[in-house]
Write a protein that holds these residues in place. Structure first.
Motif, PDB file in Angstrom:
ATOM      1  N   LYS A 163       0.824  -1.209   0.000  1.00 45.89           N
ATOM      2  CA  LYS A 163       0.000   0.000   0.000  1.00 45.89           C
ATOM      3  C   LYS A 163       0.859   1.261   0.000  1.00 45.89           C
ATOM      4  N   THR A 164       2.013   1.193   0.630  1.00 42.34           N
ATOM      5  CA  THR A 164       2.910   2.351   0.715  1.00 42.34           C
ATOM      6  C   THR A 164       3.465   2.733  -0.650  1.00 42.34           C
ATOM      7  N   ILE A 165       3.828   1.711  -1.439  1.00 41.67           N
ATOM      8  CA  ILE A 165       4.490   1.995  -2.719  1.00 41.67           C
ATOM      9  C   ILE A 165       3.519   1.991  -3.897  1.00 41.67           C
ATOM     10  N   ALA A 166       2.225   1.785  -3.637  1.00 42.93           N
ATOM     11  CA  ALA A 166       1.257   1.656  -4.736  1.00 42.93           C
ATOM     12  C   ALA A 166       0.986   2.970  -5.448  1.00 42.93           C
ATOM     13  N   PHE A 167       1.091   4.105  -4.734  1.00 39.33           N
ATOM     14  CA  PHE A 167       0.645   5.376  -5.302  1.00 39.33           C
ATOM     15  C   PHE A 167       1.765   6.190  -5.945  1.00 39.33           C
ATOM     16  N   PHE A 191      -3.519  -8.530  -3.705  1.00 43.72           N
ATOM     17  CA  PHE A 191      -4.946  -8.181  -3.685  1.00 43.72           C
ATOM     18  C   PHE A 191      -5.450  -8.028  -2.253  1.00 43.72           C
ATOM     19  N   ASP A 192      -5.014  -8.903  -1.363  1.00 41.12           N
ATOM     20  CA  ASP A 192      -5.475  -8.853   0.027  1.00 41.12           C
ATOM     21  C   ASP A 192      -5.088  -7.539   0.702  1.00 41.12           C
ATOM     22  N   GLU A 193      -3.939  -7.001   0.341  1.00 40.87           N
ATOM     23  CA  GLU A 193      -3.502  -5.738   0.944  1.00 40.87           C
ATOM     24  C   GLU A 193      -4.197  -4.524   0.336  1.00 40.87           C
ATOM     25  N   LEU A 194      -4.720  -4.656  -0.882  1.00 41.31           N
ATOM     26  CA  LEU A 194      -5.281  -3.495  -1.591  1.00 41.31           C
ATOM     27  C   LEU A 194      -6.789  -3.557  -1.804  1.00 41.31           C
ATOM     28  N   LYS A 195      -7.442  -4.647  -1.432  1.00 40.51           N
ATOM     29  CA  LYS A 195      -8.854  -4.841  -1.789  1.00 40.51           C
ATOM     30  C   LYS A 195      -9.776  -3.773  -1.201  1.00 40.51           C
ATOM     31  N   ASP A 196      -9.388  -3.174  -0.079  1.00 38.58           N
ATOM     32  CA  ASP A 196     -10.225  -2.135   0.539  1.00 38.58           C
ATOM     33  C   ASP A 196      -9.937  -0.742   0.001  1.00 38.58           C
ATOM     34  N   ASP A 197      -9.007  -0.636  -0.919  1.00 33.31           N
ATOM     35  CA  ASP A 197      -8.607   0.687  -1.428  1.00 33.31           C
ATOM     36  C   ASP A 197      -8.773   0.796  -2.942  1.00 33.31           C
ATOM     37  N   MET A 198      -9.649   0.005  -3.512  1.00 31.49           N
ATOM     38  CA  MET A 198      -9.791  -0.004  -4.965  1.00 31.49           C
ATOM     39  C   MET A 198     -10.284   1.339  -5.517  1.00 31.49           C
ATOM     40  N   VAL A 199     -11.181   1.998  -4.784  1.00 32.60           N
ATOM     41  CA  VAL A 199     -11.707   3.287  -5.254  1.00 32.60           C
ATOM     42  C   VAL A 199     -10.612   4.347  -5.231  1.00 32.60           C
ATOM     43  N   GLU A 200      -9.846   4.409  -4.149  1.00 35.54           N
ATOM     44  CA  GLU A 200      -8.761   5.382  -4.049  1.00 35.54           C
ATOM     45  C   GLU A 200      -7.670   5.109  -5.082  1.00 35.54           C
ATOM     46  N   LEU A 201      -7.369   3.839  -5.301  1.00 38.21           N
ATOM     47  CA  LEU A 201      -6.390   3.481  -6.337  1.00 38.21           C
ATOM     48  C   LEU A 201      -6.880   3.924  -7.711  1.00 38.21           C
ATOM     49  N   LYS A 203      -8.675   6.427  -8.449  1.00 40.64           N
ATOM     50  CA  LYS A 203      -8.627   7.881  -8.586  1.00 40.64           C
ATOM     51  C   LYS A 203      -7.210   8.410  -8.785  1.00 40.64           C
ATOM     52  N   SER A 204      -6.218   7.567  -8.528  1.00 39.92           N
ATOM     53  CA  SER A 204      -4.827   7.993  -8.667  1.00 39.92           C
ATOM     54  C   SER A 204      -4.389   7.904 -10.128  1.00 39.92           C
ATOM     55  N   LYS A 205      -3.646   8.898 -10.563  1.00 38.37           N
ATOM     56  CA  LYS A 205      -3.194   8.950 -11.950  1.00 38.37           C
ATOM     57  C   LYS A 205      -2.353   7.738 -12.324  1.00 38.37           C
ATOM     58  N   TYR A 206      -1.561   7.238 -11.378  1.00 46.24           N
ATOM     59  CA  TYR A 206      -0.659   6.120 -11.648  1.00 46.24           C
ATOM     60  C   TYR A 206      -1.196   4.802 -11.091  1.00 46.24           C
ATOM     61  N   ALA A 207      -1.739   4.833  -9.874  1.00 47.49           N
ATOM     62  CA  ALA A 207      -2.183   3.597  -9.229  1.00 47.49           C
ATOM     63  C   ALA A 207      -3.418   2.995  -9.888  1.00 47.49           C
ATOM     64  N   ARG A 208      -4.155   3.765 -10.662  1.00 44.47           N
ATOM     65  CA  ARG A 208      -5.346   3.214 -11.322  1.00 44.47           C
ATOM     66  C   ARG A 208      -4.979   2.038 -12.231  1.00 44.47           C
ATOM     67  N   ASN A 209      -3.749   2.017 -12.736  1.00 48.40           N
ATOM     68  CA  ASN A 209      -3.318   0.917 -13.598  1.00 48.40           C
ATOM     69  C   ASN A 209      -3.163  -0.397 -12.827  1.00 48.40           C
ATOM     70  N   ILE A 210      -2.977  -0.307 -11.512  1.00 46.24           N
ATOM     71  CA  ILE A 210      -2.949  -1.517 -10.691  1.00 46.24           C
ATOM     72  C   ILE A 210      -4.317  -2.184 -10.714  1.00 46.24           C
ATOM     73  N   VAL A 211      -5.368  -1.360 -10.594  1.00 47.71           N
ATOM     74  CA  VAL A 211      -6.735  -1.892 -10.633  1.00 47.71           C
ATOM     75  C   VAL A 211      -7.009  -2.530 -11.999  1.00 47.71           C
ATOM     76  N   LYS A 212      -6.561  -1.879 -13.049  1.00 43.20           N
ATOM     77  CA  LYS A 212      -6.754  -2.441 -14.391  1.00 43.20           C
ATOM     78  C   LYS A 212      -6.008  -3.759 -14.556  1.00 43.20           C
ATOM     79  N   LYS A 213      -4.826  -3.862 -13.947  1.00 46.63           N
ATOM     80  CA  LYS A 213      -4.069  -5.115 -14.034  1.00 46.63           C
ATOM     81  C   LYS A 213      -4.809  -6.258 -13.331  1.00 46.63           C
ATOM     82  N   ARG A 239     -17.625  10.668 -12.140  1.00 47.22           N
ATOM     83  CA  ARG A 239     -17.374  12.103 -12.237  1.00 47.22           C
ATOM     84  C   ARG A 239     -15.894  12.432 -12.055  1.00 47.22           C
ATOM     85  N   HIS A 240     -15.084  11.406 -11.868  1.00 50.84           N
ATOM     86  CA  HIS A 240     -13.650  11.605 -11.660  1.00 50.84           C
ATOM     87  C   HIS A 240     -12.903  11.313 -12.963  1.00 50.84           C
ATOM     88  N   SER A 241     -11.969  12.192 -13.310  1.00 48.44           N
ATOM     89  CA  SER A 241     -11.279  12.071 -14.599  1.00 48.44           C
ATOM     90  C   SER A 241     -10.476  10.783 -14.727  1.00 48.44           C
TER      91      SER A 241
END
Length: 574
Positions: A163-167, A191-201, A203-213, A239-241
């Protein structure tokens, strides 16, 4: 053949002639032209000194470390000055050195590493090594056994720190690579470490690609987990870019029917949620079972979908579209339905263009919408009103700019705005993000503009009173402004106290006879009783002075026939 060999006059035949031999120019008396100084270079540079040696090249007379230039004796002094400047620029007291770009790049790299080491502290070494592993693993020429070994090393490096290095823009690529090339167990660990942060990921310009992966390479359970993580947040994400592209990819490329229903049901409103069941899971089924709820569901859908204009993605571009009819409507909807952050960004992008907005054919409506809905009146004062008040004369003289100021003094007054415009502005009432009391918001804006408007009226009373366009503004300033009105009233009274000469002097009519001025005068007299009723008696003394000043002209006024203005004035003076 003999005839062909004969050379005709004036026409060359056979081999073409070569170039004409050079003949030196003969001057007067048959002398050949000779260049001054003899052959070659000028004699003065060839002439030997007394010791039999040639003179040395002249060195630059300034300070230096051995560098020199040969100063040619140009007759043109400008060229000499240019050479001198170039010399100073290039040599300037030290030896000219060719830049060592490799050293410069190395220094830049070291500075970047030191900065990152300070910022990331404990995680710097881990991230640095993880990036090195990633550089090897992602290559196509990395064989299977080597990749498995490196992936295990990478797993140990990122474990507990995902979670620290994801963003971060650099380390997020390491996780994307880990998800793509890792096995099921390794992927599940991430996935277990990030499953509760999918929305925040998302919204991030870079971390959103983790969700896509995860959507691309994850198991069915992981894909379903991502979709469930979006539940209740879809409207916000759309509504988020950045997040909107993740939802779009999930819906179009990865979601099955049940997951698509999960993503879209938020857009149907609360009535649909109430009547949805296992028997009627879709919108179509709900409408069939409850035909009487069609209108309410459609109305709720309209309220939900209307603000979903991708506000966050276009909020910085509103300034470029507001000058057109449709663009101004889009800008107004962005202000009405945007979050406080959206509104702040829109207002900040409008800075330095406020005068153009205020005087534009359509863009002035955007300012009216901003006055109606933005609760942060401090932001409006600093970013909008300050620029308006700085350009007050130009804005007051413009028909649209004047409407902006009149709106601040008397909002939605049908005397100043067409009913159609008022209806448009009413569409922004009751929006979800405007919480402040309407009366309080208007009062705070009025307090900000009242002193400058009253001062402007004091300084330009005669001009404003005698102008048909701005005379209406005079009445509104005196009628609605907050603060000490007496100086402005006295300024208007001084104009009215001029000697009354029927027909005017040199084409300058008296205020009482002027087409615009007499209306202001009439309004001031009418306000005498109205101001007493509202507890503001500032007008009483001014009105009395005006009456006393005009009573002396009553006999002359009585002589004027068939003039409605004079009749009304006499009636007021009686």
């Amino acid at each position: 053949m003999g005839k062909l060999l004969v050379k005709p006059k004036g026409k060359p035949t056979g081999k073409p002639p070569g170039k004409r031999p050079f003949k030196p120019h003969s001057g007067e008396n048959g002398k050949t032209f000779v260049k001054s100084g003899g052959k070659g270079a000028p004699k003065k540079y060839l002439k030997k000194t007394n010791d039999g040696n040639f003179p040395k090249k002249r060195k630059f007379p300034g300070k230096g470390t051995g560098e020199h230039v040969l100063f040619l004796r140009y007759r043109n002094e400008q060229v000499l000055r240019l050479l001198y400047k170039l010399y100073i620029f290039k040599f300037s007291g030290s030896e000219a050195k060719k830049p060592k770009w490799d050293e410069f790049k190395q220094q830049k790299k070291e500075l970047k590493q030191n900065r990152q080491q300070i910022e990331k502290k404990d995680s710097y070494q881990i991230v640095s090594r993880a990036k090195q592993v990633w550089e090897i693993v992602r290559r196509k020429d990395c064989d299977k056994e080597k990749r498995i070994k490196l992936m295990k090393e990478l797993q140990e490096l990122v474990k507990g720190k995902i979670k620290t290095i994801a963003f971060a823009h650099d380390s997020t690529r390491v996780l994307q690579c880990f998800i793509q090339f890792g096995d099921d167990k390794q992927r599940q660990e991430v996935f277990d470490e990030l499953k509760d942060d999918m929305v925040e990921l998302s919204k991030s310009k870079y971390a959103r690609n983790i969700v896509k992966k995860f959507l691309m390479y994850g198991s069915k359970e992981q894909v379903a987990g991502v979709m469930v993580g979006f539940k209740g947040k879809v409207r916000q994400m759309l509504r988020h870019s950045e997040a909107s592209s993740v939802v779009e990819y999930a819906y179009n490329d990865k979601a099955v029917l049940s997951q698509r229903l999960l993503l879209t049901e938020e857009l149907y409103g609360t009535t649909f949620q109430v009547f949805k069941s296992s028997v009627c899971p879709t919108l179509e089924k709900v409408l069939e079972a409850n035909p009487d709820k069609v209108n309410s569901i459609l109305e709720e859908m309209k309220q939900i979908l209307t603000p979903m204009e991708m506000i966050e993605s276009i909020r910085e571009s509103v300034v470029y579209m507001a000058h057109t009819h449709d663009g101004a409507r889009v800008a107004m909807n962005c202000l009405w339905h945007g979050t406080p952050k959206d509104r702040k960004v829109i207002i900040k992008t409008m800075k330095t263009y406020i005068e153009k907005f205020a005087t534009g054919e359509y863009s002035f409506l955007v300012l009216l919408a901003a006055f109606d809905c933005i609760d942060d009146t401090k932001l409006v004062k600093q970013a909008v009103l300050l620029e308006i008040l700085t350009s007050l004369p130009d804005i007051l003289s413009n028909k649209n700019g004047k409407k902006v100021l009149l709106y601040l003094l008397s909002p939605r007054d049908p005397a100043h705005l067409l009913p159609e415009i008022i209806q448009v502005l009413e569409k922004g009432d009751g929006n979800a993000h405007s919480k402040k009391d309407v009366a309080l918001r208007r009062k705070e804006l009025l307090e900000a503009v009242s002193p400058p408007l009253l001062q402007h009226l004091c300084d330009h009373a005669r001009t404003m009173v005698m102008d048909k366009a701005s005379s209406v503004t005079v009445s509104e300033i005196l009628g609605a402004a907050i603060g000490d009105l007496r100086p402005a009233m006295e300024a208007v009274a001084e104009v009215a106290a001029d000697d009354f000469i029927p027909g005017g002097v040199e084409g300058q009519l008296h205020m009482a006879e002027h087409p615009a001025g007499h209306l202001v005068l009439k309004w001031l007299i009418e306000q005498d009783t109205k101001m007493k009723e509202t507890g503001r008696e500032e007008y009483e003394s001014v009105a009395t002075e005006i009456r006393e000043g005009l009573k002396a002209y009553t006999p002359e006024l009585q002589k004027i026939q068939n003039c409605k203005g004079v009749e009304v004035l006499l009636e007021k003076l009686a």
